[in-house]
Design an enzyme around this catalytic site. Sequence first.
Site, short mmCIF file in Angstrom:
data_model
loop_
_atom_site.label_atom_id
_atom_site.label_comp_id
_atom_site.label_asym_id
_atom_site.label_seq_id
_atom_site.Cartn_x
_atom_site.Cartn_y
_atom_site.Cartn_z
N CYS A 61 2.77 1.84 3.22
CA CYS A 61 3.84 0.64 3.23
C CYS A 61 5.34 1.43 2.56
CB CYS A 61 3.39 -0.68 3.22
SG CYS A 61 2.74 -1.26 4.48
N CYS B 89 0.88 -1.09 0.35
CA CYS B 89 0.34 -0.14 -0.07
C CYS B 89 0.57 1.46 0.07
CB CYS B 89 -1.08 -0.22 1.37
SG CYS B 89 0.38 0.47 3.02
N CYS C 58 1.32 -4.32 5.35
CA CYS C 58 0.65 -4.60 7.20
C CYS C 58 -0.69 -5.31 7.30
CB CYS C 58 0.63 -2.62 6.92
SG CYS C 58 -1.41 -1.69 6.09
N ASP D 40 -2.45 -13.24 64.43
CA ASP D 40 -3.65 -14.03 64.64
C ASP D 40 -4.50 -13.71 64.40
OD1 ASP D 40 -1.22 -16.20 63.83
OD2 ASP D 40 -1.50 -16.76 66.83
N CYS E 63 -3.39 -5.41 1.16
CA CYS E 63 -0.96 -4.58 1.17
C CYS E 63 -0.63 -5.17 2.11
CB CYS E 63 -1.03 -3.71 2.84
SG CYS E 63 0.75 -3.43 2.38
#
Length: 527
Positions: free
Chosen positions: A24, A21, A109, A342, A106
């Site tokens: 990218c 894409c 990605c 306790d 793409c």
Amino acid sequence: MLPLKEKDTPIVRKLLTAGCCARCILRFCCVSVPASYRQSQKDTLEELQTFLRDTGNNQDSAGPESTDKDNKSHDAAESEASEDPPNKKAKLELSVTDAAAGPCVCVLCLGILQDLCDVSQAVRIADAVKKGNYEFDTLVLSVSLPAQLCVRERSCWLHVKNEFREKSTVLSRDDVIQVKEAFKWIMQGLIAKELGGIAVVAKSAFEVSVEFTHPETDSNCHFLASTCPDCFKPTKNKQVAFTRMAVVKALDKISDAKFLKHFSCPPSRPSTSCTSRDVQCLHVSVFVAGRYNKFCRSLPQTPWVIDGERKMESSVEELIAAPVLSGFRASGFNFSSSGREDVDVRTLGNGRPFAMELVNPHRSHLSGEEMKQLQQTINESSDKIKVRDLQIVSREAMSRMKEGEEDKTKSYTALVWTQKPIQKDDIAFIDNIKDLTLDQKTPLRVLHRRALAVRQRVIHSMTTRFLDPHHFYLGLKTQAGTYIKEFVHGDFGRTKPNMCELLKTDTDILELDVESVDVDWPPAIPE
């Protein structure tokens, strides 16, 4: 105008043809200008087309050099170009036109920087934040990506690297902009707008996480299990967990040649985009501290469960935690204190220091007045306990409660029974005993949860108050961690010396109160 240079031309052309894409491609051209990623995919794609056309024209308009050598080189280049079917410009323009009409997913990605980082995604994230009803001033956006993106990125990097090695184009994997970085550049402003201007920053106490998955390509990582088996540990069901960290580690160890034997270069084209899972919101823990008194001899400090069966209906921890959890709207808590008493022991005086880690609080800031009101709510909810000095503290301050714990001192009052009748003068000598060192073998009553050992503890001082021939009050100031009950009755000789030996008669403890825990924390708050 995209901040691209002529040297980026072959990278753009190669990745566009491979199915990457537009965003990218910018990442691989090392474009670090956030605004370049925020414009629409269509506009970015058109600018890439214009960039390639312009750089192509510039190369065409450059005249041949006058030397014979350069003319021969030019003729050879033309001959080589003429053999490339079809024309590269036509092919490029066709791919751009197709992408504008309906872009494919793409290969790098897997759609994250295409249709999964737009206004609709920002609205989805903002709605999840609003639904959580958190109180916050800023937020940090966290992104979890499929591990196979690392494999695909390596493949594309090799695809570009091998193509242009001879043309002196240097591309380092470390220079490539990360997918999550580009995603944040695109989304931060959109999310901030949907939340009314709340700043989305790099570091914040409130984290909003977005996770992407892509089942179609999960198998992309599987070859790494056989090539780098030491990087992957099988889970309980003996399946290999391909975590992002393990995949990155394996990719760092595998050579380029070995990688190319197992994975296609460039990556295959996917048919589906990533899926965005539920948005998760998480606020860092808030820490609350104070001191508590316990007035009941049938109340454990923490829930008392033996063999899956609950023994008491409540506990100090629960009586304090319920109102605090409600006040901070927290998802859970962790309780700790400076020692523990306790179930049949009261804690009097200025109380025992305690602290709570509140997990994922939806409220993180309470005013001083609100903290006083919260303290009052706790104290009015039960007559078995009382809390004081309730306050918000830092994580670092929590450690002060445990610092030098065994060097601190604690004061007690015990009601002691003696088998042999005694007079006041028979116990007077005890008042003069100072810094008595005990050897205490792990008591039988706690041997199921504490390791068998002999521990040395010191009783710094003691006082006595005679009641009748078989009873007296014993006051003690001791080193923290001293077992008082065992000192009084001897625990079948496991604590030496003990009160039985000192008085030369059997003794036992009927009641025990903690009078003070000498830890100067948390700071006192004036009433």
